[in-house]
Design a protein around this motif. Structure first.
Motif: not given
Length: 94
Positions: A62, A64-68
């Motif tokens: 993601n 925007k959140t840098n989440e995997q």
């Protein structure tokens, strides 16, 4: 070139009205999409083929959140250009 422009060229080549050419073009596209969605391969020798391929699930991010995140598997339409089509594009584009 868009679909209306293509229909105009088809009408000129075949000696039909633009409206008739649009109807024929719409029918061709609808039938290609229908066949591919049912799992068939639509092949025009020399031009190319249309088919559906399974894209496996994969990991992504993601932004925007840098989440995997996990991107689910899905079926995607694929066009593979034929030899004559590639050669023609290479002659004109090169």
């Amino acid at each position: 070139m868009n679909k209306k422009e293509l229909a105009r060229y088809v009408a000129l080549d075949c000696g039909t009205s633009i409206q008739q050419a649009e109807e024929i073009l719409n029918s061709i596209l609808r039938n290609i999409a229908g066949a591919v969605s049912e799992g068939d391969v639509v092949e025009f020798v020399g031009f190319g083929s249309f088919e559906a391929k399974l894209r496996k699930k994969r990991k992504g991010f993601n932004l925007k959140t840098n989440e995997q995140i996990e991107i689910p598997a899905r079926i995607v339409p694929v066009f593979r250009a034929g030899k004559k089509f590639k050669e023609q594009v290479n002659r004109k584009g090169g």
